[in-house]
Design a protein around this motif. Structure first.
Motif, PDB file in Angstrom:
ATOM      1  N   ASN A  96      -1.157 -10.404   2.338  1.00 30.33           N
ATOM      2  CA  ASN A  96      -1.553  -9.204   1.488  1.00 30.33           C
ATOM      3  C   ASN A  96      -2.020  -7.992   2.494  1.00 30.33           C
ATOM      4  OD1 ASN A  96      -4.473  -9.687   2.361  1.00 30.33           O
ATOM      5  ND2 ASN A  96      -4.378 -11.226   1.061  1.00 30.33           N
ATOM      6  N   ASP A 254      -2.272  -8.693  -9.407  1.00 31.65           N
ATOM      7  CA  ASP A 254      -1.659  -8.833  -8.120  1.00 31.65           C
ATOM      8  C   ASP A 254      -1.970 -10.315  -7.683  1.00 31.65           C
ATOM      9  OD1 ASP A 254      -4.430  -8.363  -7.975  1.00 31.65           O
ATOM     10  OD2 ASP A 254      -4.387  -8.080  -5.572  1.00 31.65           O
ATOM     11  N   ARG A 437      -0.432  -1.401  -3.127  1.00 29.01           N
ATOM     12  CA  ARG A 437      -0.850  -2.655  -4.141  1.00 29.01           C
ATOM     13  C   ARG A 437      -1.661  -2.197  -5.293  1.00 29.01           C
ATOM     14  NH1 ARG A 437      -1.845  -8.286  -3.469  1.00 29.01           N
ATOM     15  NH2 ARG A 437      -0.988  -7.887  -1.353  1.00 29.01           N
TER      16      ARG A 437
END
Length: 487
Positions: A96, A254, A437
């Motif tokens: 991430n 996500d 994101r």
């Protein structure tokens, strides 16, 4: 001469001393009686806690279920990732734009120049005792499961290193058997506070990552969250998220893997608000295309700021903490962004060339859906921006081995170490690129009096970007229904 005033003063002090002594004795007596009367849920099942092996004596089947769960494996089936190609995905094989990923950052103690501990690795938030999760279930892996981190309210642990140099997460009472036995018998279903130990602290700081999982939720007021407020519904996390066989229900937009494929967690299920949820026909018409979160969570990060942008190309030194970090932008009381979401997401996967959005940033996690998608609704999101290294010649993103960077601030070796760990590549060249994101906002539901009003979205300065959502403009001004085809 006898001083009556002084005598009276001494008398009052004496009586006060007697009162305090008696009160203290009463409190001690009540506490002793209370302690003697308390019977913990597992007080009759064992006398001495000897680690997870004690739990396995009765709960081996539950441990085996947990071993296969996302909470232990940190990856799982990913049917909602449109480009997964059937692979199992999760923290262990993706990364991430926060602390990037656990590989190379798993466990260890990093100290600053003053000898103070800066980091202990990603395993601090894993429900294990330090071993890296294996796909092969064996005795060592089952005994690595730390049942108490989720099920014992008074449990605390810390990282210890043995003479051989190996690290293990142990109870802080591991040398106090009587105290450890007492804590280990306080077994219950996970409470909000237990879940927040990890889910609020992820990303490097309190509420840094999710934005809607603040420590305030351990005991919020009704104005903060109507579901979890102790003076409201007093719901625990497991009230919504508990599935079967230690599998969790629900998936953030996500998140790669899911513990319960095909099992949706929605507000309009018959167990919750039902459909239609409102008495107003106008509001019910909105729910055909607008998710509950849009109106009922107007803001997030209301008490504790959240990380909205993290730039790893610009190290920042914190003199007070004697620690280096990425450049992080924290914001509080944030208005969500809004996008169509049909339950599926397109993710960036390691070892694949990046896909860029119109603004030139890399699409890390992008919700799928559009105005013309009958399965999609408009959802509320946290929009996180990042900046990560991009491998020259291949256009692959590179994670970062952040642990030692915290102490020395040297980002180049941290990038090259991660390239070696992730891709087995040496002597790499790289540049830096922006990332985007989308992260679903689902917690912090407001009382209905605080829900958005018509003008909040449809007014002149409304919060929706109508053109980005696929409309020519404000539907109320254009006089056409929300879900008609684009004119």
């Amino acid at each position: 001469m006898f001083d009556f005033e002084e005598a009276e003063k001494m008398k009052r002090l004496y009586l006060f001393a007697i009162f305090v002594t008696a009160a203290a004795a009463l409190v001690i007596s009540l506490q002793t009686t209370k302690a003697q009367d308390v019977k913990y849920s597992h007080s009759e099942y064992f006398e001495k806690y000897e680690g997870t092996s004690t739990c396995l004596g009765c709960h081996r089947e539950e441990a085996e279920h947990f071993f296969h769960s996302q909470h232990y494996q940190w990856k799982g089936n990913a049917p909602n990732i449109v480009n997964s190609d059937g692979a199992k995905l999760g923290k262990m094989n993706t990364f991430n734009d926060f602390c990037t990923g656990p590989r190379g950052n798993w466990i260890g103690i990093v100290k600053n120049s003053r000898g103070e501990v800066l980091s202990k690795g990603c395993s601090a938030c894993h429900a294990g005792k330090g071993l890296f999760p294996s796909e092969t279930m064996d005795k060592a892996q089952l005994e690595n499961i730390d049942c108490l981190i989720c099920h014992a309210s008074g449990y605390r642990r810390d990282l210890y290193q043995d003479d051989a140099g190996d690290y293990e997460w142990k109870p802080i009472l591991w040398k106090n058997q009587e105290g450890l036995d007492s804590v280990a018998k306080r077994i219950s279903a996970p409470t909000r506070a237990m879940c927040l130990r990890c889910h609020s602290a992820s990303g490097g700081g309190s509420n840094y990552k999710r934005g809607d999982l603040e420590y305030t939720l351990a005991d919020p007021g009704r104005d903060f969250d109507v579901h979890m407020a102790s003076d409201g519904k007093n719901m625990q996390c497991v009230s919504c998220h508990a599935g079967e066989k230690h599998r969790v229900l629900g998936r953030g937009a996500d998140l790669s893997g899911t513990d319960s494929p095909g099992k949706l967690l929605t507000c309009d299920s018959t167990d919750c608000h039902g459909a239609p949820p409102h008495k107003s026909a106008v509001l019910n018409r909105h729910t055909e295309s607008v998710n509950c979160t849009v109106c009922h969570i107007p803001k997030f990060a209301r008490d504790i700021p959240t990380d909205m942008a993290r730039d790893w190309s610009r190290p920042v030194y914190n003199e007070e903490a004697d620690k280096y970090t990425a450049s992080i932008k924290l914001e509080k009381d944030v208005t969500p962004v809004y996008a169509w979401f049909n339950g599926n997401t397109r993710a960036y996967l390691p070892g694949k060339p990046v896909e860029k959005l119109p603004d030139g940033s890399v699409a890390m996690m992008i919700p799928q859906g559009s105005r013309d998608d009958p399965k999609a609704k408009i959802f509320a999101f946290k929009l996180h921006k990042g900046r990560l290294p991009l491998l020259a010649g291949r256009n692959w993103l590179i994670p970062i081995t952040v642990e030692h960077f915290f102490a020395n601030g040297q980002i180049d070796p941290a990038v090259k170490s991660a390239a070696k760990e992730t891709y087995a590549l040496d002597n790499i060249s790289y540049s830096w690129i922006d990332t985007t994101r989308y992260m679903g906002i689902f917690h912090g539901v407001q009382p209905k009096a605080n829900a958005l009003k018509c003008a909040d979205c449809h007014g002149t300065n409304g919060r929706f970007d109508w053109k980005a959502l696929g409309y020519r403009g404000n539907p109320m001004q254009l006089k056409h229904p929300p879900r008609t085809k684009l004119p």
